[in-house]
Scaffold this motif. Structure first.
Motif, PDB file in Angstrom:
ATOM      1  N   ALA A 163       0.675  -1.222   0.042  1.00 42.62           N
ATOM      2  CA  ALA A 163       0.110   0.198  -0.055  1.00 42.62           C
ATOM      3  C   ALA A 163       0.859   1.362   0.011  1.00 42.62           C
ATOM      4  O   ALA A 163       1.785   1.344   0.795  1.00 42.62           O
ATOM      5  CB  ALA A 163      -0.961  -0.071   1.237  1.00 42.62           C
ATOM      6  N   PRO A 165       0.987   5.636  -0.902  1.00 48.78           N
ATOM      7  CA  PRO A 165       0.061   6.840  -0.969  1.00 48.78           C
ATOM      8  C   PRO A 165      -0.472   7.026  -2.552  1.00 48.78           C
ATOM      9  O   PRO A 165       0.513   6.878  -3.421  1.00 48.78           O
ATOM     10  CB  PRO A 165       0.963   8.102  -0.406  1.00 48.78           C
ATOM     11  CG  PRO A 165       1.769   7.404   0.485  1.00 48.78           C
ATOM     12  CD  PRO A 165       2.233   6.141  -0.146  1.00 48.78           C
ATOM     13  N   ALA A 171       3.527   4.755  -6.882  1.00 48.59           N
ATOM     14  CA  ALA A 171       1.950   4.496  -7.120  1.00 48.59           C
ATOM     15  C   ALA A 171       1.241   3.849  -8.544  1.00 48.59           C
ATOM     16  O   ALA A 171       0.472   3.095  -8.843  1.00 48.59           O
ATOM     17  CB  ALA A 171       0.982   5.693  -6.713  1.00 48.59           C
ATOM     18  N   LEU A 213      -3.545   1.915   7.209  1.00 51.07           N
ATOM     19  CA  LEU A 213      -3.778   2.548   5.865  1.00 51.07           C
ATOM     20  C   LEU A 213      -3.864   4.048   6.084  1.00 51.07           C
ATOM     21  O   LEU A 213      -3.549   4.666   5.220  1.00 51.07           O
ATOM     22  CB  LEU A 213      -5.022   1.768   5.079  1.00 51.07           C
ATOM     23  CG  LEU A 213      -4.728   0.623   4.683  1.00 51.07           C
ATOM     24  CD1 LEU A 213      -5.988   0.098   4.109  1.00 51.07           C
ATOM     25  CD2 LEU A 213      -3.644   0.291   3.651  1.00 51.07           C
ATOM     26  N   ASP A 214      -4.267   4.526   7.004  1.00 53.03           N
ATOM     27  CA  ASP A 214      -4.450   5.801   7.277  1.00 53.03           C
ATOM     28  C   ASP A 214      -3.123   6.454   7.449  1.00 53.03           C
ATOM     29  O   ASP A 214      -2.911   7.513   6.993  1.00 53.03           O
ATOM     30  CB  ASP A 214      -5.319   6.117   8.708  1.00 53.03           C
ATOM     31  CG  ASP A 214      -6.592   5.635   8.667  1.00 53.03           C
ATOM     32  OD1 ASP A 214      -7.083   5.856   7.384  1.00 53.03           O
ATOM     33  OD2 ASP A 214      -7.350   5.408   9.484  1.00 53.03           O
ATOM     34  N   VAL A 216      -0.499   5.282   5.949  1.00 49.21           N
ATOM     35  CA  VAL A 216      -0.005   5.203   4.525  1.00 49.21           C
ATOM     36  C   VAL A 216      -0.359   6.368   3.822  1.00 49.21           C
ATOM     37  O   VAL A 216       0.305   7.259   3.204  1.00 49.21           O
ATOM     38  CB  VAL A 216      -0.456   3.981   3.901  1.00 49.21           C
ATOM     39  CG1 VAL A 216      -0.295   4.090   2.205  1.00 49.21           C
ATOM     40  CG2 VAL A 216       0.125   2.796   4.446  1.00 49.21           C
ATOM     41  N   ALA A 217      -1.808   6.706   3.721  1.00 45.49           N
ATOM     42  CA  ALA A 217      -2.494   7.733   3.226  1.00 45.49           C
ATOM     43  C   ALA A 217      -1.804   9.257   3.579  1.00 45.49           C
ATOM     44  O   ALA A 217      -1.614  10.120   2.855  1.00 45.49           O
ATOM     45  CB  ALA A 217      -3.771   7.637   3.324  1.00 45.49           C
ATOM     46  N   ARG A 235     -10.003   2.761  -1.263  1.00 45.54           N
ATOM     47  CA  ARG A 235      -9.675   3.961  -0.810  1.00 45.54           C
ATOM     48  C   ARG A 235      -8.970   4.851  -2.079  1.00 45.54           C
ATOM     49  O   ARG A 235      -8.207   4.378  -2.920  1.00 45.54           O
ATOM     50  CB  ARG A 235      -8.679   4.125   0.358  1.00 45.54           C
ATOM     51  CG  ARG A 235      -9.125   3.456   1.484  1.00 45.54           C
ATOM     52  CD  ARG A 235      -8.345   3.276   2.448  1.00 45.54           C
ATOM     53  NE  ARG A 235      -7.787   4.770   3.030  1.00 45.54           N
ATOM     54  CZ  ARG A 235      -7.458   5.083   4.094  1.00 45.54           C
ATOM     55  NH1 ARG A 235      -7.594   4.044   5.203  1.00 45.54           N
ATOM     56  NH2 ARG A 235      -7.411   6.575   4.507  1.00 45.54           N
ATOM     57  N   ASP A 237      -7.258   7.195  -1.741  1.00 42.64           N
ATOM     58  CA  ASP A 237      -5.946   8.198  -1.091  1.00 42.64           C
ATOM     59  C   ASP A 237      -4.841   7.150  -1.007  1.00 42.64           C
ATOM     60  O   ASP A 237      -3.797   7.326  -0.632  1.00 42.64           O
ATOM     61  CB  ASP A 237      -6.012   8.865   0.159  1.00 42.64           C
ATOM     62  CG  ASP A 237      -6.641   7.949   1.200  1.00 42.64           C
ATOM     63  OD1 ASP A 237      -7.043   6.692   0.970  1.00 42.64           O
ATOM     64  OD2 ASP A 237      -6.969   8.501   2.469  1.00 42.64           O
ATOM     65  N   VAL A 238      -5.166   5.889  -1.227  1.00 40.80           N
ATOM     66  CA  VAL A 238      -3.997   4.594  -1.426  1.00 40.80           C
ATOM     67  C   VAL A 238      -3.976   3.802  -2.682  1.00 40.80           C
ATOM     68  O   VAL A 238      -5.117   3.718  -3.172  1.00 40.80           O
ATOM     69  CB  VAL A 238      -4.493   4.098  -0.209  1.00 40.80           C
ATOM     70  CG1 VAL A 238      -3.504   2.737  -0.013  1.00 40.80           C
ATOM     71  CG2 VAL A 238      -4.391   4.727   1.112  1.00 40.80           C
ATOM     72  N   ARG A 239      -2.899   3.512  -2.966  1.00 44.50           N
ATOM     73  CA  ARG A 239      -2.964   2.410  -4.157  1.00 44.50           C
ATOM     74  C   ARG A 239      -2.388   1.159  -3.679  1.00 44.50           C
ATOM     75  O   ARG A 239      -1.307   1.326  -2.917  1.00 44.50           O
ATOM     76  CB  ARG A 239      -2.040   3.162  -5.410  1.00 44.50           C
ATOM     77  CG  ARG A 239      -2.634   4.345  -5.752  1.00 44.50           C
ATOM     78  CD  ARG A 239      -3.718   4.298  -6.760  1.00 44.50           C
ATOM     79  NE  ARG A 239      -4.384   5.262  -7.419  1.00 44.50           N
ATOM     80  CZ  ARG A 239      -5.044   6.103  -6.740  1.00 44.50           C
ATOM     81  NH1 ARG A 239      -5.741   5.737  -5.707  1.00 44.50           N
ATOM     82  NH2 ARG A 239      -5.577   7.152  -7.303  1.00 44.50           N
TER      83      ARG A 239
END
Length: 279
Positions: A163, A165, A171, A213-214, A216-217, A235, A237-239
């Motif tokens: 994961a 951003p 990304a 994941l928050d 990560v974002a 999400r 905001d995440v790839r």
């Protein structure tokens, strides 16, 4: 009185005493007698009957919703009483393997006699504490589990994505190899060394991948994660970029305290093993 109300609802649905009687496994005279008893108790006529048809009276039409509510409540009472009467076991599990936990519940419910399973979603620390205190009978924990617990039914979850951003330089890649992670911060859940991956580690308390994941974002680092999570998270905001690292995996097992072994626990062990081999 419940039987009479059931007969009333069935005749109202079929508008035929003979058909309603057949549905209930009764004779037509017995059905007619049940309706007569209910009409006397209620003090109103429920049906207009002729040689050719059966119709609800205005009073019967008004009372029908109440009859249906009574029957629904009676069915709910019976179902809840059955649930409370059957043996129940409490199982803690990590969010990552919710689909497996659901399969385990279905297998335990299909046994004869059925055993209920109360699920508690919990990270490693919370699940271990609940197991230690006896709040849960068993827990699915990442290996290595605390040595004070017995474990069985081990299985592996492959970590095959990273994961990143949404705006990160990686990304847009179609796939990554471990060398691509060099120089980047890797968010590492507690107890996951991620052997073979370069980059510097930022340890995370617990093993809640979804919450990580928050971070990560927010740009705090990259997170190696299993495809199990990728399939359930959406999400902007995440790839999630595929990672070609075949030896990267998390091993889980069912854990319990050796002092609290019951017949229900042994059945749970078997259900977990069966759920791992079938779908």
């Amino acid at each position: 009185m419940l039987k009479e109300i059931q007969c009333f609802a069935r005749v109202a649905a079929r508008l035929s005493f003979s058909a309603a009687a057949a549905d209930q496994g009764m004779s037509q005279p017995a059905m007619s007698q049940a309706i007569t008893r209910l009409e006397r108790a209620a003090g109103v006529r429920l049906f207009e009957r002729s040689a050719r048809e059966v119709r609800l009276t205005a009073e019967g039409l008004a009372l029908l919703p109440y009859a249906e509510q009574v029957l629904e409540s009676a069915a709910a009472f019976t179902a809840e009483a059955a649930r409370l009467a059957r043996p129940t076991i409490h199982l803690a599990y990590p969010p990552l393997i919710g689909a497996l936990a659901a399969r385990i519940v279905r297998r335990m419910a299909s046994r004869s006699p059925a055993i209920g399973v109360e699920l508690r979603m919990a990270g490693r620390a919370a699940a271990s504490a609940a197991l230690e205190s006896g709040e849960v009978s068993a827990a699915i924990l990442a290996i290595p589990a605390p040595v004070r617990f017995v474990t069985a039914a081990r299985f592996h979850v492959t970590v095959d994505h990273v994961a990143v951003p949404a705006g990160h330089a990686l990304a847009g890649r179609s796939a990554l190899v471990p060398a691509d992670l060099a120089g980047h911060a890797l968010l590492t859940p507690e107890g996951r060394p991620w052997a073979g991956l370069p980059g510097h580690r930022r340890l995370l308390p617990g093993d809640d991948f979804a919450a990580a994941l928050d971070l990560v974002a927010a740009g705090a680092g990259l997170l190696p994660i299993p495809q199990l999570l990728v399939r359930t998270v959406r999400r902007d905001d995440v790839r999630f970029v595929p990672l070609e690292a075949p030896d990267l995996r998390i091993t889980y097992a069912l854990a319990w305290s050796k002092e609290r072994v019951t017949g229900e626990l042994l059945a749970l062990v078997q259900a977990v093993q069966d759920a791992l081999w079938t779908r």
